[in-house]
Design an enzyme around this catalytic site. Structure first.
Site, PDB file in Angstrom:
ATOM      1  N   ASP A 207       2.101   9.849  -7.303  1.00  0.00           N
ATOM      2  CA  ASP A 207       3.527   9.225  -7.184  1.00  0.00           C
ATOM      3  C   ASP A 207       3.267   8.014  -6.209  1.00  0.00           C
ATOM      4  OD1 ASP A 207       4.585  11.059  -8.676  1.00  0.00           O
ATOM      5  OD2 ASP A 207       5.227  12.232  -7.202  1.00  0.00           O
ATOM      6  N   ASP A 233       2.586   6.168 -16.042  1.00  0.00           N
ATOM      7  CA  ASP A 233       1.922   5.010 -15.541  1.00  0.00           C
ATOM      8  C   ASP A 233       1.966   3.793 -16.410  1.00  0.00           C
ATOM      9  OD1 ASP A 233       0.176   5.899 -17.769  1.00  0.00           O
ATOM     10  OD2 ASP A 233      -1.688   5.159 -16.569  1.00  0.00           O
ATOM     11  N   ARG A 254      -2.520 -13.288 -12.469  1.00  0.00           N
ATOM     12  CA  ARG A 254      -1.945 -12.733 -11.020  1.00  0.00           C
ATOM     13  C   ARG A 254      -1.799 -11.378 -11.183  1.00  0.00           C
ATOM     14  NH1 ARG A 254       1.363 -16.626 -10.850  1.00  0.00           N
ATOM     15  NH2 ARG A 254       3.498 -15.570 -11.281  1.00  0.00           N
TER      16      ARG A 254
END
Length: 351
Positions: A207, A233, A254
């Site tokens: 988490d 996820d 990025r």
């Protein structure tokens, strides 16, 4: 004898009236809502303790006969610190509008946002005599609860970023505002090695890692972009204002650099990667379904290449049923949805 009886009756009635007034005061001042009554000359007739407390009024301004103008002036000065000629003229104009509304003879309401954080619903009930009754209800907690419910409906409670619902609404708006020269990009992001970390370090660490990822994604995009957690996820970035492929490519690079930097969760140094699939609008679709499917297929391309990379959707994949089946099977393996079952063989003759 008759005079004595009359005096006794008057005394009795005075006591009854005094008792009735006492009960009225108790009832009035124990109301949960504020209440004030004004006559046709805009002067206060009566108000209760809740009214005094909501507006933090001094005793001098809660006496019978206080003008609405004096109350408005005190309220504005306390809230804004302004008390000049222009402000007094503005207050007079508000009072004129208020009286015009009262003159219509219908109940009406408005909201006041006080400096102390209170939100007050004021309901005005005109009287046949030309005056009116105000009821002030503190709805601060109700508004906070409504805002919290609305926030939870559109945000992921763990990472505090947009959830699937919020993302879907943002995607629909982006499609409605789509222009021939300016589109947008969807970056579907799946974390690499997250399941391994979640299993070895525990769900609390998992988490914390998801929270760290969400913060980095937000830090990597512009304010006009939308970052959402789709579940588990999986994250997605809706990149606005994309005219060229290289604009989406620069953001993907990025994002990868951000994900590859070590994360520190619960005192542990954790290194993960990310796989990103990119779909462009309108090149790869003009509907949410087509764009999400294209981004999902592009994500699968990334995983086939070895993960921790990004890939754009390629048209050849959209027409390949095998590719779609491969994606479904790959997801089923990752999510543990496949189960091996053994079919017993029974010989009824020997049974």
């Amino acid at each position: 004898m008759e005079l004595k009886t009359t005096l006794e009756e008057l005394s009795k009635r005075e006591k009854e009236l005094e008792q009735l007034n006492g009960w009225f005061d108790v009832a009035l001042n124990n109301m949960a809502r504020g209440l004030s009554m004004f006559d046709s000359d805009q002067r206060l007739i009566v108000c209760n303790n809740a009214y005094r407390e909501i507006y933090e009024l001094p005793d001098a301004l809660t006496k019978r006969g206080t003008s609405l103008a004096d109350l408005a002036r005190y309220y504005v000065k306390m809230e804004t610190g302004k008390d000049g000629p222009e402000e007094l003229a503005s207050q007079r104009a508000w009072i004129d509008r208020h009286l015009e509304e009262i003159g219509h003879g219908k109940t009406f309401s408005h909201i006041q946002n006080l400096k102390n954080g209170r939100i007050v619903l004021v309901t005005n009930k005109p009287l046949t005599t030309g005056g009116w009754v105000d009821v002030q209800e503190d709805i601060s907690e109700r508004r906070k609860a409504e805002q919290q419910i609305s926030w939870l409906a559109h945000h992921d409670p763990l990472t505090e970023i947009a959830n699937r619902t919020h993302f879907g609404e943002a995607l629909d708006r982006a499609l409605q505002n789509l222009r021939p020269t300016t589109g947008f990009a969807l970056h579907w992001i799946d974390l690499d090695r997250f399941k391994q970390i979640n299993d070895t370090l525990g769900h609390a660490a998992g988490d914390a890692l998801l929270q760290s990822v969400a913060k980095r994604l937000l830090a990597s995009v512009r304010e006009s972009d939308v970052v959402a957690r789709l579940g588990g996820d999986e994250f997605v970035v809706l990149q606005a204002g994309v005219e060229e492929w290289n604009t989406a490519e620069e953001l993907a690079q990025r994002l990868l650099r951000s994900m590859n930097e070590p994360h520190f969760v619960l005192g542990q140094r954790v290194v993960i990667g990310a796989s990103i699939g990119i779909a462009l609008a309108p090149q790869h679709g003009r509907s949410a379904e087509d764009l999400l499917k294209a981004a999902d297929l592009a994500l699968y391309r990334t995983k086939r290449k070895g993960r921790n990379d990004f890939a754009f959707f390629e048209w050849i994949e959209q027409t390949s049923n095998k590719s779609s089946l491969d994606v479904d099977l790959s997801r089923a393996v990752d999510d543990g949805q496949l189960e091996l079952l053994y079919q017993p063989i029974v010989d009824f003759k020997s049974a």
